[in-house]
Design an enzyme around this catalytic site. Sequence first.
Site, PDB file in Angstrom:
ATOM      1  N   TYR A   1      -0.358 -12.741   3.513  1.00  0.00           N
ATOM      2  CA  TYR A   1       0.683 -12.116   2.714  1.00  0.00           C
ATOM      3  C   TYR A   1       1.398 -13.395   1.946  1.00  0.00           C
ATOM      4  O   TYR A   1       1.672 -13.334   1.177  1.00  0.00           O
ATOM      5  CB  TYR A   1       1.599 -11.425   3.799  1.00  0.00           C
ATOM      6  CG  TYR A   1       2.630 -10.678   2.997  1.00  0.00           C
ATOM      7  CD1 TYR A   1       2.659  -9.609   2.372  1.00  0.00           C
ATOM      8  CD2 TYR A   1       4.051 -11.341   3.282  1.00  0.00           C
ATOM      9  CE1 TYR A   1       3.429  -9.032   1.792  1.00  0.00           C
ATOM     10  CE2 TYR A   1       5.083 -10.724   2.855  1.00  0.00           C
ATOM     11  CZ  TYR A   1       4.798  -9.391   1.778  1.00  0.00           C
ATOM     12  OH  TYR A   1       6.199  -8.896   1.153  1.00  0.00           O
TER      13      TYR A   1
ATOM     14  N   ALA B   1       0.498 -16.416   1.454  1.00  0.00           N
ATOM     15  CA  ALA B   1      -0.634 -17.115   0.336  1.00  0.00           C
ATOM     16  C   ALA B   1      -0.545 -16.164  -0.989  1.00  0.00           C
ATOM     17  O   ALA B   1      -0.334 -16.704  -1.972  1.00  0.00           O
ATOM     18  CB  ALA B   1      -1.699 -17.234   0.817  1.00  0.00           C
TER      19      ALA B   1
HETATM   20  P1  NDP Z   1       6.114  -0.018   0.224  1.00  0.00           P
HETATM   21  O1  NDP Z   1       4.969   0.120   1.149  1.00  0.00           O
HETATM   22  O2  NDP Z   1       7.009   1.140   0.461  1.00  0.00           O
HETATM   23  O3  NDP Z   1       5.699   0.154  -1.347  1.00  0.00           O
HETATM   24  C1  NDP Z   1       4.500  -0.361  -1.664  1.00  0.00           C
HETATM   25  C2  NDP Z   1       3.983   0.164  -2.819  1.00  0.00           C
HETATM   26  O4  NDP Z   1       2.823  -0.403  -3.189  1.00  0.00           O
HETATM   27  C3  NDP Z   1       3.583   1.533  -2.363  1.00  0.00           C
HETATM   28  O5  NDP Z   1       4.104   2.515  -3.135  1.00  0.00           O
HETATM   29  C4  NDP Z   1       1.962   1.715  -2.404  1.00  0.00           C
HETATM   30  O6  NDP Z   1       1.488   2.820  -2.749  1.00  0.00           O
HETATM   31  C5  NDP Z   1       1.948   0.572  -3.580  1.00  0.00           C
HETATM   32  N1  NDP Z   1       0.454   0.075  -3.644  1.00  0.00           N
HETATM   33  C6  NDP Z   1      -0.260  -0.628  -2.285  1.00  0.00           C
HETATM   34  N2  NDP Z   1      -1.400  -0.633  -2.894  1.00  0.00           N
HETATM   35  C7  NDP Z   1      -1.663  -0.454  -4.272  1.00  0.00           C
HETATM   36  C8  NDP Z   1      -2.714  -0.604  -5.056  1.00  0.00           C
HETATM   37  N3  NDP Z   1      -3.798  -1.249  -4.850  1.00  0.00           N
HETATM   38  N4  NDP Z   1      -2.396   0.052  -6.284  1.00  0.00           N
HETATM   39  C9  NDP Z   1      -1.451   0.611  -6.502  1.00  0.00           C
HETATM   40  N5  NDP Z   1      -0.227   0.614  -5.715  1.00  0.00           N
HETATM   41  C10 NDP Z   1      -0.406   0.407  -4.545  1.00  0.00           C
HETATM   42  O7  NDP Z   1       6.928  -1.196   0.619  1.00  0.00           O
HETATM   43  P2  NDP Z   1       8.027  -1.998   0.023  1.00  0.00           P
HETATM   44  O8  NDP Z   1       8.906  -1.111  -0.821  1.00  0.00           O
HETATM   45  O9  NDP Z   1       8.780  -2.564   1.219  1.00  0.00           O
HETATM   46  O10 NDP Z   1       7.341  -3.053  -0.841  1.00  0.00           O
HETATM   47  C11 NDP Z   1       7.431  -3.092  -2.404  1.00  0.00           C
HETATM   48  C12 NDP Z   1       7.202  -4.810  -2.534  1.00  0.00           C
HETATM   49  O11 NDP Z   1       8.304  -5.373  -1.945  1.00  0.00           O
HETATM   50  C13 NDP Z   1       5.881  -5.257  -1.977  1.00  0.00           C
HETATM   51  O12 NDP Z   1       5.192  -5.990  -2.852  1.00  0.00           O
HETATM   52  C14 NDP Z   1       6.304  -6.181  -0.710  1.00  0.00           C
HETATM   53  O13 NDP Z   1       5.385  -7.193  -0.382  1.00  0.00           O
HETATM   54  C15 NDP Z   1       7.638  -6.639  -1.388  1.00  0.00           C
HETATM   55  N6  NDP Z   1       8.596  -7.182  -0.366  1.00  0.00           N
HETATM   56  C16 NDP Z   1       8.890  -6.192   0.689  1.00  0.00           C
HETATM   57  C17 NDP Z   1      10.007  -6.463   1.775  1.00  0.00           C
HETATM   58  C18 NDP Z   1      10.252  -5.578   2.718  1.00  0.00           C
HETATM   59  O14 NDP Z   1      11.090  -6.003   3.797  1.00  0.00           O
HETATM   60  N7  NDP Z   1      10.313  -4.422   2.590  1.00  0.00           N
HETATM   61  C19 NDP Z   1      10.328  -7.992   1.679  1.00  0.00           C
HETATM   62  C20 NDP Z   1       9.827  -8.842   0.764  1.00  0.00           C
HETATM   63  C21 NDP Z   1       8.955  -8.375  -0.197  1.00  0.00           C
HETATM   64  P3  NDP Z   1       0.393   3.609  -1.837  1.00  0.00           P
HETATM   65  O15 NDP Z   1       1.425   4.066  -0.531  1.00  0.00           O
HETATM   66  O16 NDP Z   1       0.023   4.767  -2.657  1.00  0.00           O
HETATM   67  O17 NDP Z   1      -0.434   2.795  -1.378  1.00  0.00           O
END
Ligand code: NDP
Length: 251
Positions: free
Chosen positions: A158, A160
Amino acid sequence: MRGNTVIITGGASGIGRAIGLEFARRGANVAFNYIDLPGRGIAEQALLTETALRAHGVSVYADRCDVRDQDAVRQFVATVQAELGSVRYLVNNAGIARDGALWRLGSDAWRDVMDTNITGAFHCTQAVAAIFREQHGGRIVNIASIQAFQPSFGVSAYAASKAALIGLTRSAAVELGPSNVTVNAVAPGYVRTELLETLPEDVIERAKKDSVLGRLAEPEDVANVVVFLCTPEARHITGQVIFVDGGLSIT
Ligand code: NDP
């Protein structure tokens, strides 16, 4: 922002959903994708998000599209341009975590994280770059993480992937700047979403205690900064990483 369109990857839930709602509140049309991983029930969540967005009187387009699949991403972006027009903003938000001590982390887990978090962002950036260069304008915001700078134990893939996303942010800023496109990253600390539910309680308690403000972020705290980076007021900011971490990175 009225009349312009934002594409948000992974916009059905969590931070992506909050970003969509903030854009919609400001009058932008919203397109988002999701993949519906087994056990997530995200298709239902996507419908609820679509309804919430439409309540702001904007146009919405949502569909399944896996950011790891370059052809699917190209098709998704082309459909959004045809259905909603005026794509001006891209938010690379889709992200996953597969945690584990690096000496135990399987290469499948490593690849899954890289393919989604960095290759997926590359596919989306490339797909909108053609539109942004032609219209001589656009904004890209990548959702990175504090883990790229201050990794916890077990987040090698993650961390990286998010460090690579910052590298992509800076190089895309250099390459797209002459086309009047800004590219920035937002690095959240810990945000109250489903992703956080996978972490042990003591990690979350420590995160709260270690942040200067003594709390977790809400998804809206991140969304407000993302949208600001897409406003005319932020037109001279590019290639930057903005921390939204309650001060975690300074302790
Ligand atoms: P969620 O899991 O709620 O959101 C992630 C979203 O990404 C989901 O809607 C998921 O859809 C989608 N997703 C995953 N894989 C794919 C793919 N291959 N193609 C299209 N969509 C995809 O998590 P968060 O809202 O917490 O995270 C959002 C972003 O924020 C991420 O990049 C995360 O790394 C980053 N982040 C989050 C933090 C936290 O504390 N929550 C802290 C720092 C960064 P589906 O469910 O359909 O797979």
